[in-house]
Design an enzyme around this catalytic site. Sequence first.
Site, PDB file in Angstrom:
ATOM      1  N   PHE A 249       0.674  -1.064   0.069  1.00  0.00           N
ATOM      2  CA  PHE A 249      -0.057  -0.628  -0.309  1.00  0.00           C
ATOM      3  C   PHE A 249       0.561   1.406   0.357  1.00  0.00           C
ATOM      4  O   PHE A 249       0.256   2.012   0.498  1.00  0.00           O
ATOM      5  CB  PHE A 249      -0.993   0.026   1.105  1.00  0.00           C
ATOM      6  CG  PHE A 249      -1.741  -1.493   1.528  1.00  0.00           C
ATOM      7  CD1 PHE A 249      -2.614  -1.667   0.637  1.00  0.00           C
ATOM      8  CD2 PHE A 249      -1.705  -1.649   2.793  1.00  0.00           C
ATOM      9  CE1 PHE A 249      -3.721  -2.681   0.171  1.00  0.00           C
ATOM     10  CE2 PHE A 249      -1.947  -3.133   2.253  1.00  0.00           C
ATOM     11  CZ  PHE A 249      -3.073  -4.008   1.441  1.00  0.00           C
ATOM     12  N   ASN A 642      -6.944  -9.334 -16.646  1.00  0.00           N
ATOM     13  CA  ASN A 642      -6.815 -10.417 -15.714  1.00  0.00           C
ATOM     14  C   ASN A 642      -7.933  -9.436 -15.141  1.00  0.00           C
ATOM     15  O   ASN A 642      -8.327  -8.816 -13.951  1.00  0.00           O
ATOM     16  CB  ASN A 642      -6.222 -11.175 -15.144  1.00  0.00           C
ATOM     17  CG  ASN A 642      -7.393 -12.176 -13.908  1.00  0.00           C
ATOM     18  OD1 ASN A 642      -7.838 -12.297 -13.707  1.00  0.00           O
ATOM     19  ND2 ASN A 642      -6.396 -13.749 -13.772  1.00  0.00           N
ATOM     20  N   PRO A 643      -9.550 -10.015 -15.498  1.00  0.00           N
ATOM     21  CA  PRO A 643     -10.779  -9.779 -15.078  1.00  0.00           C
ATOM     22  C   PRO A 643     -11.110  -9.475 -13.276  1.00  0.00           C
ATOM     23  O   PRO A 643     -11.504  -9.339 -12.278  1.00  0.00           O
ATOM     24  CB  PRO A 643     -12.176  -9.860 -16.133  1.00  0.00           C
ATOM     25  CG  PRO A 643     -11.413 -11.315 -16.816  1.00  0.00           C
ATOM     26  CD  PRO A 643      -9.714 -10.568 -16.652  1.00  0.00           C
ATOM     27  N   GLY A 715      -5.074  -0.723  -9.292  1.00  0.00           N
ATOM     28  CA  GLY A 715      -4.560  -0.637  -7.764  1.00  0.00           C
ATOM     29  C   GLY A 715      -5.404   0.334  -7.112  1.00  0.00           C
ATOM     30  O   GLY A 715      -5.803  -0.119  -5.910  1.00  0.00           O
ATOM     31  N   GLU A 716      -5.584   1.627  -7.553  1.00  0.00           N
ATOM     32  CA  GLU A 716      -5.385   2.713  -6.484  1.00  0.00           C
ATOM     33  C   GLU A 716      -6.857   3.593  -6.857  1.00  0.00           C
ATOM     34  O   GLU A 716      -7.703   4.278  -6.192  1.00  0.00           O
ATOM     35  CB  GLU A 716      -4.681   3.931  -6.629  1.00  0.00           C
ATOM     36  CG  GLU A 716      -3.147   2.931  -5.924  1.00  0.00           C
ATOM     37  CD  GLU A 716      -2.356   4.117  -6.073  1.00  0.00           C
ATOM     38  OE1 GLU A 716      -1.806   4.518  -5.970  1.00  0.00           O
ATOM     39  OE2 GLU A 716      -1.214   3.317  -7.426  1.00  0.00           O
TER      40      GLU A 716
HETATM   41 MO1  MOS Z   1       1.093   2.641  -3.955  1.00  0.00          MO
HETATM   42  S1  MOS Z   1       0.961   4.541  -2.817  1.00  0.00           S
HETATM   43  O1  MOS Z   1       1.936   3.854  -5.281  1.00  0.00           O
HETATM   44  O2  MOS Z   1       2.224   1.870  -3.615  1.00  0.00           O
END
Ligand code: MOS
Length: 750
Positions: A249, A642-643, A715-716
């Site tokens: 994270f 990869n859904p 991811g974010e």
């Molecule tokens: Mo992230 S906050 O780019 O691991």
Amino acid sequence: MPDTILMPAGHVRLGSNAGQPMTRRDGIAKVTGAATYAADNRPDRLLYAVYASAGIARGRVAKLDVDTARAHPGVVEVYTPENRPALEQDPDEKFHMFAWRTEALQNDSVRYANQPVALVVAETLEAATEGARLLSPEYEEQPARIGFDNGEIYEPGSTGIGGAVTFSKGDIEAGRKAAVRTTETHIDTPLQYHNAMEPHAAVAEWDGDLLTLDCPNQALVMARDMFAKYFGIPGENITLRSPYLGGGFGSKAIPIGPYILAILAARELDRPVKIALRRDQMFGPVGHRGGTRQVVKLGTNADGQLTALEHNATSTTSSFDEFIEGAGNASHNLYASPAISTAHKGVRMDTGTPGPMRAPGEASGSAALECAMDEAAEAAGLDPLEFRLRNYSETDPASGKPFSSKALRECYAEGAKRFGWATRPLEPGTMRDENGHLVGWGVGTSLFPAPMFQALATATLRADGTATVATGGVDMGQGAWTALAQIAADGLGLPAERVEFLAGTSLQPDGGVAGGSGHTATAGGALFAAGSDAIRQLAELATNDPDSPLFGAGNAGVEARDGRLCAADDDSRSEAYEDILARAGLTALEGSGTGGRDPSIGEQWAMFSHGAVFAEVKVDPELYQIRVTRLVGAFAAGRIINPKLAQSQLTGGMIWGLSSALHEEGIHDLRSGRLVNGDFAGYHIPVNADAPSVEALLIDEEDPYVNTLGVKGVGELGITGTVGAIANAVWHATGTRVRSFPIHISALLK
Ligand code: MOS
């Protein structure tokens, strides 16, 4: 229009392995306990290190009972600033953009609560723990500066890592004057402490001046070289191994004091040393998300279009280093407004230094922006989704550049349909469920940049038709070991089962940073390029060999499919990889590739992932307890490799958004500066019962420009949009505007 930069008429293409919902390849190892995390390593003659944490937030350590600690059975050594061996690199020097000033016992000062103040090394974890307790530190304490009103407010040098502090385009004054309505939204967001399931840990073992370091890390080669600086050795002397991370994270990209101390102890004592942070030690030296105080001022015209967007944020940082949550930056690239202005200030407090934490800047900035948009929609008498559509940007508001792709309109439409938004009443407080609970629906827009970093990869094709690919990539739970292997297999025109995928150590080619939602695009790009480089060489062998059925087809005239090269225009002409290599007398053929973005692409295009999040909350009309009963997000992020994993990332992000909206906050006592809730009993995060229904829809989006793979990041993205959607749903249920996160019951009591 610039040309597409997709793979030039290649021998290989994505689509056989990539795009499939493959199950995580490391899943069974993880759930059965077979996966080896850093702290699972137990080399012979291992010693255990535990550090004593500061019990004050500001001052100096006046006394440590070193004699008693040292006399405890099993204790081998106690390190304090008085006897700590020298380092080659001052830990207070900013020698790298990812080098945070850190505490490695360089002096006796205390800069925040829970800072390491001494290290005890012992034969057992128990002895080290007891030794650290016996140090019984005494302090000279100074008053702690905690909270927006108690710290020094100043003009920071940058936001995030190297981002600009202010931004403006257009004429804000003119925009304000052109408005028929203005709104001013004040939002506070708290300090958040990232707490991966696997706390930070390291096992260090020296062999002469060679170091093996088992340590969870999001950027192996970068971190290796930074560790090398502290010890004055070449980076190649360090083998950094990080095959599995139990979450990162953003907190695991950076070398921290406790690691440096463990490595130092291992060298001095000439035995391997393990350090593993306790849960309470995760609240201090490993970074956190700074708190923010934000003001968003919007002006709208009679048609419900923005005429001015101002977003100002003050973010907390430490007294000795700087990381400013770039909250205002969330307003640069989303809504069309002829005038946009953002600015950041910092406030210095006696905490550890904040750092990148999943969607740094955007997570807190989007929360304020989406609340502000909802308030402006209300002022305009418009449905909040309709209001967002009226302010849809066809080109990047900040730069005016075209988007490389933007399927946000489709996200709004599909998400709204799935959620059932069309029947939403405009007025707040008008919906009730069968139990008499107030029901509210809210929406928020998700936005995250699609950055790329630099990565290298190799692909080795062997005589038996199998291959090995390698990149020092990192799987911190997001599924890189699976998604990257899918890309690599397509790069080689092989089924995934025939490709061995190596990652997770600094011995492999530099896989770059697993962060910024750019790892799949970057390391994946390198792997795809490495595979296609190997296939290009193979095609050259075949098409120049009179004994090959592909002779004369020309390098560009063949395609790789399922372990065979085929003539592009004639399926009957094909040859297996094994046969081509055998005839050439080769046991293997090696390709290499790089991942990264040609800077000219960034000059031409604005590149972002988008999404729309719809939230339903139910609020008890007497107790004001809030439940998020449904979250529906629809996201467009280019090609989905990869859904199954992408959905897992997006729902995970949305749950983090839920956590930010209702649960998470690091609470510091204003008098002592210590954390009141620095453990999992007090630091609330959602559990299954808090997130009964979370759905992520993947919206098709083809992006021919963003990179060779057409991949953005996921991811974010899911955090952004979600926090605001929930706050807006709370308003829709209760008529009360949220001013601070997480939303406490007390905020709804009237
Ligand atoms: Mo992230 S906050 O780019 O691991």
